[in-house]
Design a protein around this motif. Structure first.
Motif, mmCIF file in Angstrom:
data_model
loop_
_atom_site.group_PDB
_atom_site.id
_atom_site.type_symbol
_atom_site.label_atom_id
_atom_site.label_comp_id
_atom_site.label_asym_id
_atom_site.label_seq_id
_atom_site.Cartn_x
_atom_site.Cartn_y
_atom_site.Cartn_z
ATOM 1 N N ARG A 22 0.788 -1.090 0.021
ATOM 2 C CA ARG A 22 -0.098 0.095 0.040
ATOM 3 C C ARG A 22 0.807 1.220 0.028
ATOM 4 N N THR A 23 0.494 2.257 -0.549
ATOM 5 C CA THR A 23 1.039 3.506 -0.464
ATOM 6 C C THR A 23 0.469 4.294 0.801
ATOM 7 N N VAL A 27 0.190 11.836 5.322
ATOM 8 C CA VAL A 27 0.427 12.124 6.639
ATOM 9 C C VAL A 27 1.239 10.820 7.283
ATOM 10 N N VAL A 28 0.810 9.361 7.041
ATOM 11 C CA VAL A 28 1.466 8.472 7.645
ATOM 12 C C VAL A 28 2.836 8.238 6.867
ATOM 13 N N PHE A 31 5.362 10.884 8.131
ATOM 14 C CA PHE A 31 5.804 10.384 9.564
ATOM 15 C C PHE A 31 6.939 9.401 9.231
ATOM 16 N N HIS A 139 10.087 2.826 8.689
ATOM 17 C CA HIS A 139 9.134 2.072 9.300
ATOM 18 C C HIS A 139 9.176 2.350 10.756
ATOM 19 N N ILE A 140 8.188 1.828 11.676
ATOM 20 C CA ILE A 140 7.993 2.449 12.978
ATOM 21 C C ILE A 140 9.314 1.723 13.768
#
Lengths: 152, 350
Positions: A22-23, A27-28, A31, A139-140
């Motif tokens: 997914r793109t 916003v996400v 971040f 990535h988180i």
């Protein structure tokens, strides 16, 4: 007739996957790109408060949110629990504490891991700082975890 | 509004159902509940189910279970990837439209094949949370500590909830955690995920529940004392943990108000409360007092079958009304991390 015995049950490995990409959007994606660059970004709401991690919408008013602002890399633990035995999928590789952390400049807490020796070193209200992973990919888990402030 | 009631239900819950597939153990429930009131699938105007492909480990797993319902000639059916209580809600809405008088609802899962507490990490935010794989016990432990440190609840009160649930579960043939433990015993338990102790967490089970809804006179023909649905509503909190107050449940409070929980006394409540902390949140949000018996079945601390536990709460409450154990009951169903989503159903006997 098949005998009612577990030895007759055929077994095979099964890996559950979500085989789509997914793109992540402005916003996400903003971040996550910030994490890659070693920055933490929050989303500014209409009332001036900042959500981190940023949501694409305001959870109360449902307004779209697009303005990202850089916030601090240290913050305060608002609640925690001790994860003494890391579960195999978790990216931390050692015992750690789960914590909700409100970063300086943000008004909402984010979930991440805190590296300490044991639960006796954890408390609500303690100050922690981001520990970055050397190689980051947006990535988180580019945040390896948090460490007590002053021990980074 | 049409008068709609629960007229029959049937359930099975066991710690682990081996050597039977979901379909194999659900067929006797789906047909048994119809046979118990003398109807067949031909009498059923709508069939609706709740289950999870993530737990079954197979896409469209529910279709095989529909095959077990006797769908020939073709039946009108639907499925929700949610607890069976939401299948009941869909059926209730369909019945309100006036075209269906009898509905079959069922929910089920067999979670013993994997590690449910880890599978539930996949329901979290896919970008910020799920990649870290926080298991379901850790997520609830974060809320539990906030509840304790803010003075909302004490470890003693949580132990009382756990001890009383075990006491009630001992009278429930479907419960899987029935060993009695005193408050002192539970206070002495080592945490499984600090501050949660083994008695604070759900009693995981495999199983399912099948239930029949009927409208108006049909309900009275099929059941001596139907449990009439007087109010039903469901609400959801934000998905992101950080923007919620984890020490209250706004969604349960609003759903309870819309369903009319406070309009009269509540004899007993069957609450979907996987953790002891969840029960405290729900009793507060619904305004339930000391005159209400909480979870006479033992609740999900006595047996927790994912995807069916909410429907089982409605079935347990309805059965007690049908038996004449009380006149007015509340049942809830929940979904998501920290009771993110809540359904509240008010049932009454005449």
């Amino acid at each position: 007739m098949v005998e009612d015995s577990t030895s007759d049950v055929l077994r095979a490995p099964l890996t559950l996957e979500y085989p789509f990409t997914r793109t992540t959007g402005p916003v996400v994606g903003g971040f996550l790109t910030g994490l890659r660059e070693g920055m933490v970004l929050g989303a500014k709401r209409a009332d001036g408060t900042v959500m981190c991690p940023p949501l694409e919408y305001d959870p109360i008013t449902s307004d779209a949110i697009t303005e990202l602002v850089e916030i601090g890399q240290s913050g305060t633990v608002t609640t925690w629990t001790w994860n003494g035995e890391p579960r195999k999928q978790q990216p931390f590789g050692q015992p750690f504490a789960w914590a909700m952390i409100t970063l300086d400049g943000a008004d909402t807490p984010m979930l991440h891991g805190v590296f300490v020796e044991g639960p006796d070193d954890m408390s609500t209200g303690m100050r922690v700082t981001v520990q970055w992973r050397e190689e980051r990919e947006g990535h988180i888990a580019d945040i390896a975890g948090f460490v007590p402030e002053g021990q980074e | 509004m049409r008068d709609i009631a629960v007229v029959a239900s049937m359930q099975r819950q066991e710690p682990s159902i081996d050597n039977e597939s979901e379909v194999e153990y659900m067929v006797p429930l789906m047909h048994g509940v119809k046979e118990s009131i003398g109807i067949t699938q031909a009498d059923v105007g709508f069939t609706c189910s709740g289950s999870s492909d993530f737990i079954a480990g197979q896409a469209f797993s529910f279709v095989m279970t529909v095959d077990g319902a006797n769908p020939v000639p073709p039946i009108s059916e639907s499925h929700v990837e949610m607890d069976g209580a939401w299948a009941l809600y869909e059926a209730w809405v369909k019945m309100q439209m006036g075209e269906v008088d009898i509905a079959l609802i069922y929910g089920y899962s067999k979670s013993s094949g994997g590690s449910l507490r880890d599978v539930l990490a996949t329901q979290m935010d896919p970008y910020y949370v799920a990649p870290l794989w926080p298991d379901a016990f850790a997520i609830e432990a974060l809320a539990a500590r906030q509840m304790i440190e803010s003075g909302k609840v004490s470890l003693e009160r949580l132990a009382e909830v756990a001890s009383r649930s075990r006491e009630h579960a001992a009278n429930n043939p479907h419960a899987v955690r029935t060993a009695q433990k005193s408050v002192a015993d539970i206070m002495a338990e080592s945490p499984i995920m600090d501050p949660l102790r083994p008695s604070d967490i759900p009693a995981s089970a495999d199983g399912g529940c099948a239930l029949i809804l009927a409208a108006g006179d049909r309900a009275k023909e099929l059941c001596e004392r139907p449990a009439w649905i007087k109010g039903i509503d469901h609400r959801t909190d934000a998905h992101t943990l950080g923007v919620r107050d984890l020490t209250t449940s706004m969604s349960a409070r609003i759903a309870g108000e819309k369903a009319g929980v406070g309009n009269d006394k509540v004899d007993f409540a069957e609450l979907y409360a996987p953790f002891t902390t969840s029960e405290v949140l729900l009793t507060d949000a619904l305004g339930l007092g000391d005159d209400t018996v909480i979870n006479p079945s033992g609740g999900t601390l006595g047996a927790h079958t994912m995807m069916a536990s909410g429907l089982i709460r409605i079935a347990e409450a309805a059965q007690r009304i049908t038996n004449g154990d009380g006149d007015r009951a509340v049942a809830t169903a929940g979904s998501g991390p920290n009771l993110q989503q809540n359904l509240v159903c008010v049932l009454e006997g005449e």
